[in-house]
Design an enzyme around this catalytic site. Sequence first.
Site, PDB file in Angstrom:
ATOM      1  N   GLU A  67      -6.296 -10.466  -1.270  1.00 46.74           N
ATOM      2  CA  GLU A  67      -7.110 -10.245  -0.063  1.00 46.74           C
ATOM      3  C   GLU A  67      -8.569 -10.124  -0.488  1.00 46.74           C
ATOM      4  OE1 GLU A  67      -5.583  -7.016   2.323  1.00 46.74           O
ATOM      5  OE2 GLU A  67      -3.515  -7.623   1.984  1.00 46.74           O
ATOM      6  N   GLU A  90       0.799  -1.242   0.000  1.00 47.44           N
ATOM      7  CA  GLU A  90       0.000   0.000   0.000  1.00 47.44           C
ATOM      8  C   GLU A  90       0.827   1.285   0.000  1.00 47.44           C
ATOM      9  OE1 GLU A  90      -2.744  -0.456   3.267  1.00 47.44           O
ATOM     10  OE2 GLU A  90      -3.429  -2.392   2.549  1.00 47.44           O
TER      11      GLU A  90
END
Length: 381
Positions: A276, A171
Amino acid sequence: MKYLNIRNIGKYTLAIMLSSMSFFSTSSCTQNKKTESFLSLKNGIGKDFLIGVAVNPNETSGRDTIGAALIVQQFNSIVPENCMKCAVIHPEENRYSWARADQYVSFGVKHHMFVIGHCLIWHSQLAPWFCVDSIGRNVSSSVLKQRMKSHISTIVSRYKGRVKGWDVVNEALLDDGTYRNSKFYQILGEEFIPYAFKCAHEADPQAELYYNDYSLFLPSKQHGVLHIVKSIRDYGARITGIGMQSHYSMEGPSIFQVHKAIDTLSSTGCKLMITEFDLTVLSLPNELNGAGIEQTEKYSMQYNPYAKSLPDSIKQVWSKHMKAYFDLYRSNKSKIERVTIWGLTDNYSWRNNWPISGRTDYPTLFNRDYTAKQFTKTLMR
Ligand code: G3I
């Protein structure tokens, strides 16, 4: 269908059989014949790509006996939901906390799974000491590099040959594709990403190394990832894969958007991972999407409409969306190495607490009582 003699099965398998004799509606289990059907995700959808799940210490320690059994029976890859994050595994500069991570890796190796490490460099869940000096000022670039190298080398070396792939950087991008203004970025600029990949490769040259992020269906973010991949290669470092987190909602993204993302990201030559995956049935207030855990909202009844149960009509819509995503993944199986679900059952999902704490969500493949959802059974063989 496969039949096993009950004397030959492990304790996990036994636990699952005892806990849910009606686990699969197609089961032909009869106690006097001492048999059970073993339809599984890994024998079904697992033929197209690795099928993984995010796990927690209750499961890998075996305290959650049924959960541990279900993971072993259904999945061939695991990722730790929290225990390898910096704040957990390396809480102080001269102290690592290995117990949970060791247990996680041993569990995966014991059950012949493709074990993933998550995650080496992330601005969130970062140990407070990592980027600052004793009075809280950002450290110099050379000190941060030394700390990153030490952190990455120590962890990756410890699990060399057992952890097969690492989320090296997590991220680092904003939705517009520019760099997040994290401490790493403030101190090292763009170099922190290739440097992290270089350190990871040196520690385990055989390990797969991934850049992992959410909302990669956004073209702006895809451009950011293309830039990162190029910067890693220009630096002389190695990246093998891109992780698309895939925390989705009933509002999207569309199949078209995800398909475009798969095409664009795979054009780098990197393997793709759906890392995810979950699909919330709850609405996201203020048009929140993605997975930035810093974005939160206050609880209100109106945002928790399925606290008691999920209506059939919503189950059907959820299944329809899931089928469309899995059909897309299947038709792109040459580009996708792994699909990992973020959480074993609805009970364990982070979605129950984000972006509003205390809701009841239904985003994973297994119900709160560990039974497979109707849709999930369609992925099994
Ligand atoms: O373990 C502590 C416990 O000791 C303490 O009493 C409790 C009180 O809040 O907190 C517990 O830690 C929580 C931890 O999960 C374990 O349950 C943290 O507060 C909580 O913030 C943490 O949330 C995790 C979140 O990442 C932040 O690290 C979620 O479980 C986890 O699902 C989520 O996963 C992230 C991926 O790593 C990266 N991509 C987005 C994804 C979802 O946010």
